[in-house]
Design a protein around this motif. Structure first.
Motif, PDB file in Angstrom:
ATOM      1  N   TYR A   4       1.128  -1.337   0.052  1.00  0.00           N
ATOM      2  CA  TYR A   4      -0.004  -0.045  -0.038  1.00  0.00           C
ATOM      3  C   TYR A   4       1.014   1.210  -0.018  1.00  0.00           C
ATOM      4  CZ  TYR A   4      -3.439  -3.540   1.372  1.00  0.00           C
ATOM      5  OH  TYR A   4      -4.120  -4.389   1.500  1.00  0.00           O
ATOM      6  N   THR A   5       0.875   1.950  -1.007  1.00  0.00           N
ATOM      7  CA  THR A   5       2.021   3.374  -1.353  1.00  0.00           C
ATOM      8  C   THR A   5       1.203   4.291  -0.552  1.00  0.00           C
ATOM      9  OG1 THR A   5       0.726   3.991  -3.125  1.00  0.00           O
ATOM     10  CG2 THR A   5       2.334   2.139  -3.399  1.00  0.00           C
ATOM     11  N   ASP A  39       1.661   7.385  -1.633  1.00  0.00           N
ATOM     12  CA  ASP A  39       1.638   8.420  -2.772  1.00  0.00           C
ATOM     13  C   ASP A  39       1.533   7.892  -4.163  1.00  0.00           C
ATOM     14  OD1 ASP A  39       4.620   8.218  -3.976  1.00  0.00           O
ATOM     15  OD2 ASP A  39       4.983   8.414  -1.903  1.00  0.00           O
ATOM     16  N   THR A  40       1.157   8.594  -5.174  1.00  0.00           N
ATOM     17  CA  THR A  40       0.916   8.193  -6.454  1.00  0.00           C
ATOM     18  C   THR A  40       2.500   7.820  -7.052  1.00  0.00           C
ATOM     19  OG1 THR A  40      -0.884   9.530  -6.582  1.00  0.00           O
ATOM     20  CG2 THR A  40       0.005   8.730  -8.703  1.00  0.00           C
ATOM     21  N   THR A  70       5.142   6.737  -5.858  1.00  0.00           N
ATOM     22  CA  THR A  70       5.518   5.224  -5.480  1.00  0.00           C
ATOM     23  C   THR A  70       4.722   4.236  -6.050  1.00  0.00           C
ATOM     24  OG1 THR A  70       6.226   5.882  -3.300  1.00  0.00           O
ATOM     25  CG2 THR A  70       5.777   3.788  -3.566  1.00  0.00           C
ATOM     26  N   LYS A  71       3.468   4.255  -6.294  1.00  0.00           N
ATOM     27  CA  LYS A  71       2.584   3.337  -7.131  1.00  0.00           C
ATOM     28  C   LYS A  71       2.945   3.016  -8.511  1.00  0.00           C
ATOM     29  CE  LYS A  71      -1.358   4.227  -8.908  1.00  0.00           C
ATOM     30  NZ  LYS A  71      -2.898   4.608  -9.313  1.00  0.00           N
ATOM     31  N   HIS A  72       3.360   4.263  -9.202  1.00  0.00           N
ATOM     32  CA  HIS A  72       3.661   4.041 -10.368  1.00  0.00           C
ATOM     33  C   HIS A  72       4.963   3.393 -10.674  1.00  0.00           C
ATOM     34  CE1 HIS A  72       0.832   7.874 -11.956  1.00  0.00           C
ATOM     35  NE2 HIS A  72       0.265   6.413 -11.627  1.00  0.00           N
ATOM     36  N   TYR A 109      -1.438  -1.064  -4.219  1.00  0.00           N
ATOM     37  CA  TYR A 109      -2.586  -0.449  -4.098  1.00  0.00           C
ATOM     38  C   TYR A 109      -2.136   1.020  -3.526  1.00  0.00           C
ATOM     39  CZ  TYR A 109      -4.297  -5.200  -3.814  1.00  0.00           C
ATOM     40  OH  TYR A 109      -4.951  -6.305  -4.116  1.00  0.00           O
ATOM     41  N   GLU A 110      -2.727   1.951  -3.964  1.00  0.00           N
ATOM     42  CA  GLU A 110      -2.555   3.358  -3.708  1.00  0.00           C
ATOM     43  C   GLU A 110      -3.141   3.764  -2.628  1.00  0.00           C
ATOM     44  OE1 GLU A 110      -2.453   7.868  -5.415  1.00  0.00           O
ATOM     45  OE2 GLU A 110      -3.135   6.355  -6.637  1.00  0.00           O
ATOM     46  N   SER A 111      -2.548   4.433  -1.554  1.00  0.00           N
ATOM     47  CA  SER A 111      -3.159   4.748  -0.257  1.00  0.00           C
ATOM     48  C   SER A 111      -2.342   5.984   0.039  1.00  0.00           C
ATOM     49  CB  SER A 111      -3.025   3.687   0.812  1.00  0.00           C
ATOM     50  OG  SER A 111      -3.645   4.211   1.899  1.00  0.00           O
ATOM     51  N   ARG A 112      -2.372   6.206   1.485  1.00  0.00           N
ATOM     52  CA  ARG A 112      -1.763   7.483   1.873  1.00  0.00           C
ATOM     53  C   ARG A 112      -0.992   7.026   3.420  1.00  0.00           C
ATOM     54  NH1 ARG A 112      -2.395   8.729  -2.477  1.00  0.00           N
ATOM     55  NH2 ARG A 112      -3.262  10.711  -3.345  1.00  0.00           N
ATOM     56  N   GLN A 124      -7.020   1.612   3.165  1.00  0.00           N
ATOM     57  CA  GLN A 124      -6.001   0.589   3.199  1.00  0.00           C
ATOM     58  C   GLN A 124      -6.125  -0.360   4.439  1.00  0.00           C
ATOM     59  OE1 GLN A 124      -1.257   1.308   4.330  1.00  0.00           O
ATOM     60  NE2 GLN A 124      -2.607   2.911   4.222  1.00  0.00           N
TER      61      GLN A 124
END
Length: 415
Positions: free
Chosen positions: A161-162, A164-165, A167-169, A181-184, A401
């Motif tokens: 679970y990232t 920030d965006t 890190t996801k990319h 999965y994108e999270s915060r 998340q």
């Protein structure tokens, strides 16, 4: 249900502690009363701080954490490492542990972990073959050289679970991982005792503080992330304080010096605070309030969030300030600031890229900070209006998340 909780050895790092508190508190609500956590806290005192902050008692210290790898030489240790890890996993399984959660933020990065990152990646690989491994609220990488294919292979079965965006990319496109999965950041959620008015009133009264009548400086003690010249680093923080003391628009506001990592070593923020206090101009000293006390993370958040604005070298001090609706000027040394505060919060205009010897040796960093202070003062209301809805969106993503982790832990079969 018993869960292994990693990367919270020091609860005097308020940012790490905030993430741990929120994970334990909100996940326990999702999973129910029979949830227990085995934590890699380095001491019973660290564990007690989490218990005190969450009012959750089903926490214990992981007595297997930090066990020495067998072998006399580096080569023999390497040969034995995987077998050692498998044996360790079996012991955890016998303890009834069903999964492991590795807390963010950026321990899985080269600028913190250095060469040790390889051992941690191998550990995650072995554990994820036998139990669910969740990497929660993470900034991962970026990696270089041989660490890229290693990370791609070692993290492939982890559930990430990232925070920030960016890190996801990176994980999806560069490392080609699937379970992302994108999270915060977990610290965006309200801390368990954050809405207790008595705690807020008490900590503000202790230092004779009134909401919006002070500004907060959090000078990171981790000087090496900014410059090799520690003497100049301390001097420039002193210059910033003295510069703030000359601004007529802040003449009636106190200047609070607050440590956010207070672990009594070379990176303790209070080391810089002591230098500022000892060397500050006489005319500024009556307005400066240094805080050397250890406190609960929620108390630190109350001090930060009730100030007019914050200037910080610690990212989670900016998170807490923003979480309570106030602007924070961040001195950045890594990509996490751009991801968490720039992209995730939409506050690129409050970040200063502060890494580099020239900035600190020449004094340019002081000019950059003072320019941002003027910017905040000139655009205060519009900044506050931007912060509040962004924080609410971050809270929603963070809570999703935790709910997803809970649902996956409830699944009977791992494979």
């Amino acid at each position: 249900m018993k869960i292994l909780l990693n990367h919270i050895p020091n609860t005097l790092n308020y940012g790490s502690s905030m993430m741990a508190e929120n994970l334990v508190y909100y996940l326990s609500k999702e999973l129910g009363e029979n949830t227990a956590f085995v934590c890699d806290s380095k001491s019973d005192e660290d564990l007690q701080r989490i218990k005190e902050s969450t009012n959750i008692k089903e926490l214990s210290v992981d007595r297997l954490a930090g066990t020495e790898i067998p072998g006399r030489s580096a080569l023999s240790k390497l040969v034995n490492y995987r077998r050692f890890l498998v044996e360790k996993v079996r012991k955890y399984e016998n303890m009834g542990i069903v999964g492991m959660i590795v807390l963010g933020g950026d321990d899985l990065s080269e600028y913190y972990a250095g060469s040790r990152i390889a051992l941690e990646l191998v550990r995650l690989r072995v554990f994820s073959k036998y139990m669910r491994v969740f990497l929660a609220g993470q900034t991962v990488g970026p990696f270089s050289s041989w660490r890229v294919p290693l990370a791609r292979r070692m993290l492939r079965d982890c559930i990430v679970y990232t925070r920030d965006t960016l890190t996801k990319h990176y994980l999806l496109k560069d490392l080609r991982l699937k379970k992302v999965y994108e999270s915060r950041d977990l610290a965006w959620l309200d801390l368990p005792m954050q809405n207790d008015k008595n705690i807020e009133d008490s900590i503000l009264a202790k230092y004779d503080l009134r909401p919006n009548e002070y500004i907060v400086l959090v000078p990171s003690g981790f000087a090496g992330q900014f410059t090799k010249n520690w003497a100049r680093y301390n001097l420039r923080w002193l210059d910033i304080v003295n510069g703030l003391g000359t601004l007529e628009s802040l003449a009636k506001k106190k200047i609070i010096l607050l440590g956010h990592v207070v672990q009594s070593d070379i990176n303790d923020d209070r080391n810089v605070i002591r230098h500022i206090v000892n060397q500050s101009e006489v005319s500024s000293r009556q307005r400066i309030i240094p805080i050397f006390d250890e406190m609960l993370p929620v108390e630190a958040r109350m001090i930060l969030g009730n100030g007019y604005f914050t200037i910080t070298g610690r990212m989670h001090a900016a998170v807490s300030t923003s979480q309570m609706g106030k602007p924070a000027i961040s001195l950045s040394y890594s990509v996490k600031y751009k991801g968490v505060l720039g992209e995730g919060l939409g506050m690129k205009d409050l970040i200063i890229e502060a890494r580099g010897d020239d900035l600190w040796e020449s004094g340019k960093i002081v000019i950059l900070v003072m320019d941002k202070v003027e910017y905040v003062l000139s655009n205060y209301d519009s900044l506050v209006s931007r912060i509040r809805p962004a924080v609410e969106e971050n809270k929603k993503l963070t809570m999703t998340q935790i709910e997803d982790i809970a649902n996956k832990l409830k699944e009977k079969s791992y494979r």
